[in-house]
Design an enzyme around this catalytic site. Structure first.
Site, mmCIF file in Angstrom:
data_model
loop_
_atom_site.group_PDB
_atom_site.id
_atom_site.type_symbol
_atom_site.label_atom_id
_atom_site.label_comp_id
_atom_site.label_asym_id
_atom_site.label_seq_id
_atom_site.Cartn_x
_atom_site.Cartn_y
_atom_site.Cartn_z
ATOM 1 N N CYS A 114 -2.378 -0.625 7.500
ATOM 2 C CA CYS A 114 -2.030 0.754 7.425
ATOM 3 C C CYS A 114 -2.127 0.930 8.968
ATOM 4 C CB CYS A 114 -2.124 1.401 6.251
ATOM 5 S SG CYS A 114 -1.866 0.778 4.686
ATOM 6 N N GLU A 147 0.898 3.853 1.979
ATOM 7 C CA GLU A 147 1.244 3.797 3.447
ATOM 8 C C GLU A 147 2.814 2.841 3.966
ATOM 9 O OE1 GLU A 147 -3.237 4.641 3.349
ATOM 10 O OE2 GLU A 147 -1.929 3.056 2.553
ATOM 11 N N CYS A 179 -6.116 1.912 5.808
ATOM 12 C CA CYS A 179 -6.718 0.640 5.524
ATOM 13 C C CYS A 179 -5.783 0.241 7.490
ATOM 14 C CB CYS A 179 -7.063 -0.088 5.323
ATOM 15 S SG CYS A 179 -5.291 -1.152 5.067
ATOM 16 N N HIS A 220 0.665 -1.280 0.187
ATOM 17 C CA HIS A 220 -0.370 0.526 0.333
ATOM 18 C C HIS A 220 0.657 1.251 0.127
ATOM 19 C CE1 HIS A 220 -3.547 -1.795 1.594
ATOM 20 N NE2 HIS A 220 -3.073 -2.282 1.110
#
Length: 153
Positions: A90, A59, A87, A57
């Site tokens: 993360c 992040e 999410c 992701h």
């Protein structure tokens, strides 16, 4: 360390550039930057399709790069700017990295862990809490996501 609204807009614009680039590569358009002492030290965008890794992701990419830049797993004094609400995974990485602050654009009503579904950043059972500001350039951040998914249907 509280950045000004002008700084928040500036850094979110940087994250949006990364999100647009991710969309051009066929990735879900999410971009992230990490700022330390008013200086960009790391950035990331979704690379799940490219790498075929569930954890790639924006992040996590930015957090890994910031840790390398500062030679530390502790990202004290750093702010993460990301175009979509993080999410659960993360949010856990944000917690583990001890980031000082998170600013995000669009809310994620299906998976958001910093306000929408969960409030990991405020959970008193954890030993690190941090301020989170959502909705910065939310219209722009949400529009790029809507456009991306509309084009795929």
């Amino acid at each position: 360390m509280i950045e000004s609204k002008v700084e928040d807009l500036k850094w979110m614009q940087e994250a949006l550039v990364l999100a647009r680039a991710a969309a051009q590569r066929g990735e879900v358009p999410v971009g992230a930057v990490i700022v330390h002492e008013n200086r960009l030290i790391a950035s990331g965008s979704n690379t799940r399709e490219e790498r075929q890794e569930a954890i790639s992701h924006a992040e996590t990419e930015a957090i890994s790069a910031a840790c390398r830049a500062l030679s530390s797993w502790r990202l004290s004094g750093c702010t993460l700017y990301v175009t979509l609400e993080p999410c659960i995974m993360c949010a856990g990485a944000i917690y583990q990295a001890r980031l000082d602050r998170v600013v995000f654009g669009a809310i994620d009503p299906k998976a958001g862990a910093l306000g929408s579904l969960y409030r990991i950043h405020e959970d008193t059972r954890l030993n690190h809490r941090l301020p989170v500001e959502g909705g910065v350039l939310a219209g722009d951040c949400g529009a790029i996501l809507k456009e991306f998914f509309r084009a795929r249907r």
